[in-house]
Design an enzyme around this catalytic site. Structure first.
Site, short mmCIF file in Angstrom:
data_model
loop_
_atom_site.label_atom_id
_atom_site.label_comp_id
_atom_site.label_asym_id
_atom_site.label_seq_id
_atom_site.Cartn_x
_atom_site.Cartn_y
_atom_site.Cartn_z
N HIS A 130 -32.61 -18.49 4.73
CA HIS A 130 -32.17 -17.62 3.63
C HIS A 130 -30.90 -18.17 3.00
CE1 HIS A 130 -31.21 -13.68 1.67
NE2 HIS A 130 -29.97 -14.11 1.87
N GLU A 131 -29.92 -18.53 3.82
CA GLU A 131 -28.66 -19.02 3.28
C GLU A 131 -28.83 -20.38 2.59
OE1 GLU A 131 -26.24 -17.12 2.98
OE2 GLU A 131 -27.01 -15.55 4.29
N HIS A 134 -30.01 -19.88 -0.90
CA HIS A 134 -28.92 -19.60 -1.82
C HIS A 134 -28.26 -20.90 -2.27
CE1 HIS A 134 -28.94 -15.31 -1.88
NE2 HIS A 134 -28.60 -15.15 -0.62
N GLU A 202 -31.17 -11.72 -3.74
CA GLU A 202 -31.51 -11.57 -2.33
C GLU A 202 -33.02 -11.60 -2.12
OE1 GLU A 202 -29.49 -11.77 0.10
OE2 GLU A 202 -27.70 -11.76 -1.15
#
Length: 281
Positions: A130-131, A134, A202
């Site tokens: 997930h990070e 980003h 998100e």
């Protein structure tokens, strides 16, 4: 689109400081606001990552100190064709994580001690994916700048007491009222800066992270665990300006209107979106 958002945020800060300075202290305040805006724009662009890491209490971590974190990060960074980010650990018991930096070559990922202790390998992989999403989507620049600007605007708003009560042109009518309005409007503007960029990114990072790993199950389990533990172990000393950086918003018990002003989508909605990916795969 990320470049446009970044430019919008920097322009918004400039206008807010220039016209806010004029409202509080006339032409002198307007000039001062412009000077501060130019300085803050440069700081936000080049140093927002350092500010975010410092405010969270994050410290650099070596491979010897966190071998599992390095193994997962190296594997996923290679799979996503991304440079290896710098890794940090935040001394907090609540599980959480965030990424920051102005581009993938200057990216950093910070995780809490609680995340490393509470997540199994699949869950840790989901959070890191997930990070990294980003990072790959360049969300880190926009969000880091937004967090820095939100903090700056809130801080500068406090100066309204000085300019409204003691500085500027004392003969200007309504000076005290204008100062009071700035004290109200500036923190709201800081909040709007964050609300305007955080929620949809998100969902996108969740989906991209699941695709990077190859399935959404680890991230689903991680989000469920993150939601549960962050209710039981609230994070301390987290600036409201930087809360939008984290994978789940750091919550404090008894928080009022958390859904209305949250910079993140509701966790059940994020989890449901990931579960729908299992149906369509």
């Amino acid at each position: 689109m990320r470049t446009l958002k970044t430019g919008f945020l920097l322009t918004l800060l400039t206008l807010l400081l220039v016209f806010g300075g004029e409202a509080l202290a006339g032409r002198q305040g307007m000039t001062f606001g412009l000077i501060i805006a130019v300085a803050m724009n440069g700081i936000a662009y080049f140093f927002s990552d350092r500010i975010a890491l410092a405010s969270s209490g994050a410290r650099p971590v070596s491979r010897e100190e966190a071998p599992r974190l390095y193994v997962v990060m190296e594997r996923l960074a290679a799979k996503g064709n991304l440079p290896m980010p710098k890794l940090y650990v935040i001394p907090q018991a609540a599980p959480n994580a965030f990424a920051t930096g102005r581009n993938p070559s200057h990216a950093s990922v910070a995780v809490t001690e609680g995340l490393l202790e509470l997540m199994n390998d699949d869950e840790l992989e989901g959070v890191i994916a997930h990070e990294l999403s980003h990072v790959r989507n360049y969300d880190i620049l926009t969000t880091s700048i937004a967090a820095t600007l939100a903090g700056a605007v809130s801080w500068i708003a406090r100066l309204g007491f000085y300019f409204g009560g003691y500085g500027g042109d004392r003969n200007r009518r309504g000076g005290g009222l204008e100062a009071l309005l700035m004290l109200i409007v500036a923190p709201l503007a800081a909040l709007l800066i964050q609300l305007g960029i955080s929620r949809q990114r998100e969902y996108a990072a969740d989906a991209a992270g699941a695709r990077l790993v190859g399935h959404p199950y680890g991230l689903i389990s991680a989000l469920e665990k993150l939601g549960e533990y962050n209710k039981r172990i609230p994070m301390t000393n987290v600036s409201p300006a930087t809360s939008s950086l984290y994978i789940v918003r750091p919550l404090s018990t008894g928080q009022v209107f958390k859904g209305l002003f949250s910079t993140h989508p509701p966790l059940p909605d994020r989890i449901e979106a990931l579960r729908r990916m299992t149906v369509t795969r």
